[in-house]
Design an enzyme around this catalytic site. Structure first.
Site, PDB file in Angstrom:
ATOM      1  N   LYS A 136      77.373   2.050 -90.450  1.00 54.87           N
ATOM      2  CA  LYS A 136      78.024   2.901 -91.549  1.00 54.87           C
ATOM      3  C   LYS A 136      77.745   4.316 -90.933  1.00 54.87           C
ATOM      4  O   LYS A 136      78.922   4.640 -92.028  1.00 54.87           O
ATOM      5  CB  LYS A 136      76.739   2.900 -93.092  1.00 54.87           C
ATOM      6  CG  LYS A 136      77.725   1.239 -93.460  1.00 54.87           C
ATOM      7  CD  LYS A 136      77.035   1.361 -95.205  1.00 54.87           C
ATOM      8  CE  LYS A 136      77.635   0.102 -96.275  1.00 54.87           C
ATOM      9  NZ  LYS A 136      77.144  -1.255 -95.319  1.00 54.87           N
ATOM     10  N   GLU A 160      81.146   5.799-104.432  1.00 57.64           N
ATOM     11  CA  GLU A 160      80.621   4.883-105.067  1.00 57.64           C
ATOM     12  C   GLU A 160      78.723   4.394-104.241  1.00 57.64           C
ATOM     13  O   GLU A 160      79.643   4.273-103.188  1.00 57.64           O
ATOM     14  CB  GLU A 160      81.465   3.585-105.945  1.00 57.64           C
ATOM     15  CG  GLU A 160      81.728   2.648-105.172  1.00 57.64           C
ATOM     16  CD  GLU A 160      82.781   3.046-104.158  1.00 57.64           C
ATOM     17  OE1 GLU A 160      83.829   4.143-104.170  1.00 57.64           O
ATOM     18  OE2 GLU A 160      82.705   3.101-102.845  1.00 57.64           O
ATOM     19  N   SER A 179      74.964  -5.590 -86.531  1.00 55.42           N
ATOM     20  CA  SER A 179      75.419  -3.987 -87.970  1.00 55.42           C
ATOM     21  C   SER A 179      74.411  -3.259 -88.152  1.00 55.42           C
ATOM     22  O   SER A 179      75.153  -2.197 -88.057  1.00 55.42           O
ATOM     23  CB  SER A 179      76.572  -4.745 -89.013  1.00 55.42           C
ATOM     24  OG  SER A 179      75.605  -5.436 -89.877  1.00 55.42           O
TER      25      SER A 179
HETATM   26  C1  PLP Z   1      77.960  -2.990 -95.678  1.00 55.13           C
HETATM   27  C2  PLP Z   1      77.159  -3.213 -94.439  1.00 55.13           C
HETATM   28  C3  PLP Z   1      77.808  -4.819 -94.207  1.00 55.13           C
HETATM   29  C4  PLP Z   1      79.313  -4.326 -94.846  1.00 55.13           C
HETATM   30  O1  PLP Z   1      79.891  -4.221 -94.236  1.00 55.13           O
HETATM   31  P1  PLP Z   1      81.322  -4.586 -93.766  1.00 55.13           P
HETATM   32  O2  PLP Z   1      82.375  -3.469 -93.884  1.00 55.13           O
HETATM   33  O3  PLP Z   1      81.960  -5.550 -93.643  1.00 55.13           O
HETATM   34  O4  PLP Z   1      80.902  -4.201 -92.467  1.00 55.13           O
HETATM   35  C5  PLP Z   1      77.417  -5.435 -92.665  1.00 55.13           C
HETATM   36  N1  PLP Z   1      76.098  -5.281 -92.533  1.00 55.13           N
HETATM   37  C6  PLP Z   1      75.257  -4.045 -92.619  1.00 55.13           C
HETATM   38  C7  PLP Z   1      74.530  -3.964 -91.959  1.00 55.13           C
HETATM   39  C8  PLP Z   1      75.884  -3.173 -93.912  1.00 55.13           C
HETATM   40  O5  PLP Z   1      75.039  -2.166 -94.578  1.00 55.13           O
END
Ligand code: PLP
Length: 405
Positions: free
Chosen positions: A96, A118, A383
């Site tokens: 993010k 938000e 992610s």
């Molecule tokens: C917020 C988040 C997601 C989901 O958001 P996307 O916009 O679909 O990538 C996925 N993995 C993590 C670690 C997150 O914090």
């Protein structure tokens, strides 16, 4: 004969990816959004902006993040090899920050003093508060009272980073009301404020802007994977909430012969309210100012959604994903809570990497695919890291010694 299709899609001048996206907002918001779109087109191409973003990625975020080969996990499956793109090692522990630093840098270049957003579980709020602290911008995060009570550590982080957390006290007091509240506040002073969205969603130009800032993940990953193995991966998997981490890595491979899989959360199963698989069970509709596949009732109201991973429980999905689905370029598949939890324990135990529960969905599908494929390589976008999920997992599933409940 026409040449090969270029899947690096762009929205048209009205902000549409095919029939998805657009600007479905009250009239008073159209002007401010057009201003952001124009400013973005101009600034994002300037040498100064590009150079500053590069500097930040290297010296503040710690990019490029590495690719790791999962030797023990792959051996245990006896199929395709699994590799991870390590966004868990990006500063603040997830992908993010890639778009939050971009958005805050844009705010600085446009001359805005304040950024606003938000947050649901607080992950986007923490990433944006991090970016605001770096640039010395004021930061205001709107969060439902119910979520504030549930997510104390993230509320504390935002406050430590200097952000103002505004409790939202109307309606169900969760994410939907937080969006309404943040937009209302933005409208009071669009001259000095930039609204910073948390994924590739919302009205144009946000899906484009967030996608562009996340593309670095795919560009790095393609180059690193080729250097590491001499080939492209046969498949890439990424979890899909709004779709930003998935769009980021897919962009690197979308014109290659690599299969792309977006993994949606199937939660407890296919019953309404038990999952958040918008592509699998949704129909086209309008949410938060844009058109997309949406889990909706007959009146077009978003249905309740659920996932053990709070970053994935969103009833819609980014418009570019919707077009890639209709074009048949990306396959959208699902993983259950139980499969994600199993992957969470396996990756921890076999690789020494504790993944975010969101990312564990992408790992879970890759494990299934690896067994089916028998050979080749799968690259997973990891992610984020799982520290934020430890309490939840241990309370509900222990330490993984027995079968997941
Ligand atoms: C917020 C988040 C997601 C989901 O958001 P996307 O916009 O679909 O990538 C996925 N993995 C993590 C670690 C997150 O914090």
């Amino acid at each position: 004969m026409s040449g090969p299709v270029d899947y690096r899609l762009s929205p048209d001048s009205d902000g549409y990816f095919g029939v998805y996206g657009g600007v479905h907002v009250p009239d008073c918001l159209i002007g401010p959004l057009q201003e952001v779109a124009h400013a973005y087109h101009r600034i994002s191409r300037s040498a100064d902006f590009i150079a500053e973003l590069r500097y930040i990625r290297k010296h503040f975020q710690g990019r490029p993040t590495p690719i790791s080969y999962c030797r023990r996990l792959s051996d245990s499956l006896d199929g395709a090899r699994i590799y991870l793109k390590r966004e868990d090692l990006n500063h603040s522990g997830a992908h993010k920050l890639n778009h939050c630093m971009g958005e805050a840098l844009l705010a600085k270049y446009i001359g805005k003093k304040r950024i606003i957003a938000e947050t649901g579980a607080g992950q986007h709020g923490v990433a944006l508060a991090t970016a605001a602290a770096y640039f010395g911008l004021e930061c205001e995060i709107h969060m439902g009272e119910v979520d504030i009570a549930k997510q104390a550590p993230n509320v504390a982080r935002m406050k430590l980073l200097g952000a103002k957390v505004v409790p939202v006290t109307f309606g169900l007091r969760t994410l939907k009301e937080a969006v309404d509240s943040a937009f209302e506040e933005y409208l009071k002073d669009p001259v000095n404020t930039l609204y910073c969205i948390g994924s590739v969603v919302g009205p144009h130009p946000f899906p484009l802007l967030v996608r562009d800032f996340q593309e670095v993940v795919g560009i790095e990953a393609r180059e690193q994977f080729l250097e590491m193995t001499g080939n492209l991966p046969e498949a890439v998997t990424a979890c899909v909430g709004g779709g930003s981490n998935a769009m980021g890595i897919f962009r690197g491979f979308v014109n290659d012969p690599t299969e792309l899989y977006g993994v949606e959360p199937l939660g407890k199963g296919p019953k309404v309210g038990d999952h958040a698989a918008s592509m699998t069970y949704g129909t086209p509709g309008i949410l938060h100012g844009f058109k997309c596949y949406l889990l909706q009732d007959e009146a077009g109201e978003p249905l309740p959604v659920y996932s053990c991973a709070s970053g994935l429980d969103y009833p819609g999905v980014g418009p570019e994903h919707c077009q890639l689905r209709d074009l048949g370029r990306v396959k959208y598949v699902t993983a259950l809570d139980s499969e994600a939890i199993d992957a969470f324990f396996k990756l921890s135990r076999l690789e020494g990497i504790i993944p975010a529960l969101e990312s564990a969905h992408a790992v879970a599908y890759a494990m299934k695919l690896a067994t089916e494929m028998e050979q080749g390589a799968i690259l997973v976008n990891l992610s984020g890291r799982g520290d934020k999920d430890l309490d939840y997992v241990i309370e509900n599933y222990g330490f993984g010694d027995t079968e997941a409940k």
